[in-house]
Design a protein around this motif. Structure first.
Motif, PDB file in Angstrom:
ATOM      1  N   ARG A  51     -36.869  -8.911   8.957  1.00 55.61           N
ATOM      2  CA  ARG A  51     -35.904  -9.846   8.371  1.00 55.61           C
ATOM      3  C   ARG A  51     -35.732  -9.569   6.875  1.00 55.61           C
ATOM      4  O   ARG A  51     -34.626  -9.466   6.373  1.00 55.61           O
ATOM      5  CB  ARG A  51     -36.354 -11.291   8.607  1.00 55.61           C
ATOM      6  N   TYR A  52     -36.824  -9.425   6.164  1.00 57.61           N
ATOM      7  CA  TYR A  52     -36.730  -9.195   4.720  1.00 57.61           C
ATOM      8  C   TYR A  52     -36.070  -7.848   4.417  1.00 57.61           C
ATOM      9  O   TYR A  52     -35.250  -7.743   3.507  1.00 57.61           O
ATOM     10  CB  TYR A  52     -38.095  -9.278   4.043  1.00 57.61           C
ATOM     11  N   ARG A  53     -36.417  -6.818   5.168  1.00 55.68           N
ATOM     12  CA  ARG A  53     -35.794  -5.508   4.941  1.00 55.68           C
ATOM     13  C   ARG A  53     -34.282  -5.582   5.147  1.00 55.68           C
ATOM     14  O   ARG A  53     -33.520  -4.996   4.389  1.00 55.68           O
ATOM     15  CB  ARG A  53     -36.421  -4.452   5.835  1.00 55.68           C
ATOM     16  N   LYS A  54     -33.851  -6.320   6.155  1.00 61.03           N
ATOM     17  CA  LYS A  54     -32.410  -6.480   6.402  1.00 61.03           C
ATOM     18  C   LYS A  54     -31.767  -7.261   5.256  1.00 61.03           C
ATOM     19  O   LYS A  54     -30.694  -6.904   4.757  1.00 61.03           O
ATOM     20  CB  LYS A  54     -32.209  -7.204   7.741  1.00 61.03           C
ATOM     21  N   ILE A  55     -32.426  -8.323   4.825  1.00 59.25           N
ATOM     22  CA  ILE A  55     -31.908  -9.156   3.740  1.00 59.25           C
ATOM     23  C   ILE A  55     -31.818  -8.373   2.436  1.00 59.25           C
ATOM     24  O   ILE A  55     -30.860  -8.526   1.674  1.00 59.25           O
ATOM     25  CB  ILE A  55     -32.781 -10.419   3.589  1.00 59.25           C
ATOM     26  N   LEU A  56     -32.769  -7.511   2.194  1.00 58.65           N
ATOM     27  CA  LEU A  56     -32.772  -6.721   0.968  1.00 58.65           C
ATOM     28  C   LEU A  56     -31.537  -5.824   0.862  1.00 58.65           C
ATOM     29  O   LEU A  56     -31.035  -5.568  -0.233  1.00 58.65           O
ATOM     30  CB  LEU A  56     -34.057  -5.887   0.896  1.00 58.65           C
TER      31      LEU A  56
ATOM     32  N   ALA B  37     -40.820 -14.602   4.337  1.00 61.65           N
ATOM     33  CA  ALA B  37     -40.853 -13.670   5.467  1.00 61.65           C
ATOM     34  C   ALA B  37     -41.849 -12.534   5.273  1.00 61.65           C
ATOM     35  O   ALA B  37     -42.315 -11.953   6.243  1.00 61.65           O
ATOM     36  CB  ALA B  37     -39.451 -13.096   5.700  1.00 61.65           C
ATOM     37  N   GLY B  38     -42.155 -12.210   4.027  1.00 58.92           N
ATOM     38  CA  GLY B  38     -43.046 -11.089   3.752  1.00 58.92           C
ATOM     39  C   GLY B  38     -42.270  -9.790   3.594  1.00 58.92           C
ATOM     40  O   GLY B  38     -41.291  -9.553   4.290  1.00 58.92           O
ATOM     41  N   GLU B  39     -42.720  -8.966   2.657  1.00 59.48           N
ATOM     42  CA  GLU B  39     -42.021  -7.714   2.323  1.00 59.48           C
ATOM     43  C   GLU B  39     -41.894  -6.754   3.487  1.00 59.48           C
ATOM     44  O   GLU B  39     -40.953  -5.973   3.545  1.00 59.48           O
ATOM     45  CB  GLU B  39     -42.761  -6.997   1.192  1.00 59.48           C
ATOM     46  N   ASP B  40     -42.837  -6.775   4.390  1.00 62.35           N
ATOM     47  CA  ASP B  40     -42.848  -5.801   5.473  1.00 62.35           C
ATOM     48  C   ASP B  40     -42.104  -6.277   6.725  1.00 62.35           C
ATOM     49  O   ASP B  40     -42.050  -5.545   7.718  1.00 62.35           O
ATOM     50  CB  ASP B  40     -44.289  -5.442   5.845  1.00 62.35           C
TER      51      ASP B  40
END
Length: 93
Positions: free
Chosen positions: A63-68, A57-60
């Motif tokens: 989706r990734y921010r939510k998953i983190l 998904a990429g760090e930015d």
């Protein structure tokens, strides 16, 4: 069984709407698939899926921010899901 749980978690993170991705939902999916999985094993599989999603998904990405956030919410969410299951407020198949 760990591979099956891992695949379910990763597919959930990859395909579900972002608003549905929470530590609780990931824990529910993992424990529904394998009710004997330990908290430590489930956390390991979840972290592995998060690492994979970083690449996909990429760090930015939103989706990734939510998953983190799942890492930070895991402990409390795990206790909540287990408690709901134990008092039979949450039905596990």
């Amino acid at each position: 069984m760990s591979t099956l749980v891992s695949n379910k978690i990763l597919n959930f993170m990859r395909n579900e709407p972002v608003k549905h991705i929470t530590a609780g939902s990931v824990i529910y999916i993992g424990t529904e698939e394998d009710q004997t999985i330990s908290k430590e094993e489930l956390l390991k599989l979840t972290i592995d899926a998060i690492r994979t999603m970083k690449n996909l998904a990429g760090e930015d990405s939103e989706r990734y921010r939510k998953i983190l956030n799942i890492i930070y919410e895991f402990e409390c969410a795990y206790e909540t899901i287990c408690s709901l299951r134990d008092i039979k407020a949450l039905k596990m198949e």
